[in-house]
Write a protein that holds these residues in place. Structure first.
Motif, PDB file in Angstrom:
ATOM      1  N   LYS A 180       0.955  -0.751   0.139  1.00 18.81           N
ATOM      2  CA  LYS A 180       0.014  -0.098  -0.003  1.00 18.81           C
ATOM      3  C   LYS A 180       0.751   1.457  -0.299  1.00 18.81           C
ATOM      4  CE  LYS A 180      -4.460   1.821   2.004  1.00 18.81           C
ATOM      5  NZ  LYS A 180      -5.405   1.767   3.441  1.00 18.81           N
ATOM      6  N   LYS A 181       1.549   1.468   1.083  1.00 18.88           N
ATOM      7  CA  LYS A 181       2.400   2.110   0.796  1.00 18.88           C
ATOM      8  C   LYS A 181       3.710   2.507  -0.886  1.00 18.88           C
ATOM      9  CE  LYS A 181       3.396   1.822   5.967  1.00 18.88           C
ATOM     10  NZ  LYS A 181       5.039   1.939   6.507  1.00 18.88           N
ATOM     11  N   LEU A 182       4.017   1.233  -1.363  1.00 21.81           N
ATOM     12  CA  LEU A 182       4.606   1.848  -2.347  1.00 21.81           C
ATOM     13  C   LEU A 182       3.755   1.710  -3.602  1.00 21.81           C
ATOM     14  CD1 LEU A 182       6.278  -1.737  -2.564  1.00 21.81           C
ATOM     15  CD2 LEU A 182       7.905   0.895  -2.137  1.00 21.81           C
ATOM     16  N   ASP A 183       2.623   2.080  -3.412  1.00 24.68           N
ATOM     17  CA  ASP A 183       1.354   2.299  -4.076  1.00 24.68           C
ATOM     18  C   ASP A 183       1.520   3.390  -3.693  1.00 24.68           C
ATOM     19  OD1 ASP A 183      -0.749   2.093  -6.254  1.00 24.68           O
ATOM     20  OD2 ASP A 183      -2.217   1.678  -4.685  1.00 24.68           O
ATOM     21  N   LYS A 184       0.902   3.771  -2.995  1.00 27.11           N
ATOM     22  CA  LYS A 184       1.567   5.475  -2.915  1.00 27.11           C
ATOM     23  C   LYS A 184       2.237   6.452  -3.751  1.00 27.11           C
ATOM     24  CE  LYS A 184      -1.851   5.881   1.568  1.00 27.11           C
ATOM     25  NZ  LYS A 184      -1.069   6.571   3.516  1.00 27.11           N
ATOM     26  N   GLN A 185       3.915   5.431  -3.234  1.00 23.42           N
ATOM     27  CA  GLN A 185       4.421   6.316  -4.097  1.00 23.42           C
ATOM     28  C   GLN A 185       4.228   6.426  -5.526  1.00 23.42           C
ATOM     29  OE1 GLN A 185       7.834   4.672  -2.917  1.00 23.42           O
ATOM     30  NE2 GLN A 185       7.773   5.333  -0.492  1.00 23.42           N
ATOM     31  N   ARG A 186       3.747   5.320  -5.871  1.00 19.11           N
ATOM     32  CA  ARG A 186       3.620   5.574  -7.733  1.00 19.11           C
ATOM     33  C   ARG A 186       2.696   6.257  -7.837  1.00 19.11           C
ATOM     34  NH1 ARG A 186       5.040   0.744 -11.173  1.00 19.11           N
ATOM     35  NH2 ARG A 186       6.531  -0.859 -10.511  1.00 19.11           N
ATOM     36  N   GLY A 187       1.133   5.834  -6.772  1.00 17.28           N
ATOM     37  CA  GLY A 187       0.919   7.618  -7.438  1.00 17.28           C
ATOM     38  C   GLY A 187       1.168   8.735  -7.227  1.00 17.28           C
ATOM     39  N   MET A 188       1.890   8.863  -6.861  1.00 16.76           N
ATOM     40  CA  MET A 188       2.683  10.022  -6.777  1.00 16.76           C
ATOM     41  C   MET A 188       3.917  10.457  -8.223  1.00 16.76           C
ATOM     42  SD  MET A 188       3.561  10.149  -2.938  1.00 16.76           S
ATOM     43  CE  MET A 188       4.595  11.957  -2.911  1.00 16.76           C
TER      44      MET A 188
END
Length: 373
Positions: A180-188
């Motif tokens: 989930k944290k990595l997905d947030k980074q990708r989203g940014m």
């Protein structure tokens, strides 16, 4: 998660025809999967059935044939091109004394070998544990053959199974939080690309269609591109400069396959969203493959599952170097280049794809200017 096969380790392949017109192509694909996993093919069992056998899936007669083949071929593994129930898998292992992989377990096994990045390894472990958790039953002693991603082994006895289930549940929760944290980074990163108004393109397609080779040819990168199924798993993105004032971000994504395990689709959703958030998809097809029509359908099916089916597509018929086809392109009724025949390996026809990308970039730029006018 899985022990790698030793050099020369042999597998018996099982592919049953349940009135499937593409049965021969399915056997070929199963063989490629097994070879990609690092096994040698000891023998192949095929037969026609109207429905699976409840106990052994293939019936008692074919099950006894497996026992005979074990002695003759000295195989250590049986691989089914089908989904087995836990009881069927357990019964076959008990009868033959061999390790058994169904289609889902085999693909998970290959993914466990291919994952290189931190995120890829987390995604594969999550998919493996989700699959493992669904198969924990009393007396499931054969799970001792597969290491859990948390360092535990499934074992016989209700208490051990409950302990395994609880520990697997805890690890799954941990993995989902990390992803989930990595997905947030990708989203940014994706939002930053959108704000820059740069055309974003994702290469999608059936596994081994030549996606990574095309990516390398366009970007002059050297990411792994082998004649294997699922040679690369990790999404790679690069800037691509085509002409003055025309640049884009292009991404190479994980290959699709028929009956891709649901656990894998779920685990890789954050990676697959790279395609979902793109402005354009390049759908690569191996034009020399006899089963290409079905492969196109399977890719479109997964794109629909991840809600990327409505995005604009360029259909790239790759590997024309293998058959007598010339490099060319077709336009749709709107005048947009929608279909290209090329060879990513030789570069023949690549100029047509670059032309199409420039045209899409121009159209997108004009569209965005109109929105903000």
């Amino acid at each position: 998660m899985f022990d790698r096969p030793e050099v020369g380790e042999k597998a018996i392949l099982v592919n049953i025809n349940f009135n499937n017109i593409n049965h021969e192509e399915d056997t070929t694909e199963l063989t490629q999967l097994v070879l990609s996993a690092g096994f040698e093919v000891a023998d192949i069992i095929e037969s026609n059935k109207s429905q699976p056998d409840a106990k052994y899936f293939i019936g008692s007669g074919k099950a006894q044939e497996l026992v005979t083949l074990k002695e003759v071929t000295e195989a250590s593994t049986i691989v089914f091109n089908h989904e087995l129930t836990p009881s069927q898998e357990r019964n076959i292992e008990k009868l033959t004394g061999l390790r058994v992989y169904d289609r889902t377990a085999l693909i998970l096994y290959i993914f466990s070998q291919r994952a290189k990045s931190y995120e890829g390894k987390l995604q594969v472990e999550l998919a493996h544990l989700a699959h493992l958790a669904s198969r924990l039953t009393k007396g499931w002693s054969h799970l001792e053959r597969q290491k859990g991603g948390i360092g535990v082994r499934g074992g016989p006895g209700e208490k051990q199974i409950e302990l395994d289930r609880r520990m697997i549940g805890i690890r799954i929760k941990q993995l989902k939080e990390k992803l989930k944290k990595l997905d947030k980074q990708r989203g940014m990163q994706r939002r930053a690309r959108r704000r820059s108004n740069v055309l974003t393109v994702s290469i999608v397609g059936y596994t081994n269609a030549g996606k990574s080779t095309l990516f390398n040819t366009l970007t002059h990168e050297k990411i792994l591109a082998e004649d294997k199924l699922f040679a690369t798993l990790d999404t790679t993105s690069r800037k691509l400069f085509l002409e003055p004032n025309h640049k884009l971000v292009i991404s190479d994504t994980v290959g699709f396959i028929k009956n891709l395990p649901t656990t894998l689709v779920e685990a890789f959703k954050s990676t697959l969203e790279e395609a979902t958030d793109s402005d354009l998809l390049i759908h690569v097809v191996d034009v020399s493959n006899n089963n290409k029509s079905e492969q196109i359908v399977e890719v479109d099916k997964i794109l629909k599952e991840i809600k990327a089916n409505d995005l604009p597509q360029i259909l790239v018929l790759n590997q024309i170097d293998k058959i007598p086809l010339k490099a060319m392109f077709d336009r749709d009724e709107y005048g947009t280049i929608s279909r290209i025949q090329l060879s990513a390996k030789t570069g023949n026809g690549i100029e047509f794809l670059k032309q199409a990308l420039v045209e899409y970039d121009v159209n997108l730029t004009n569209e965005r200017k109109g929105q903000y006018a």
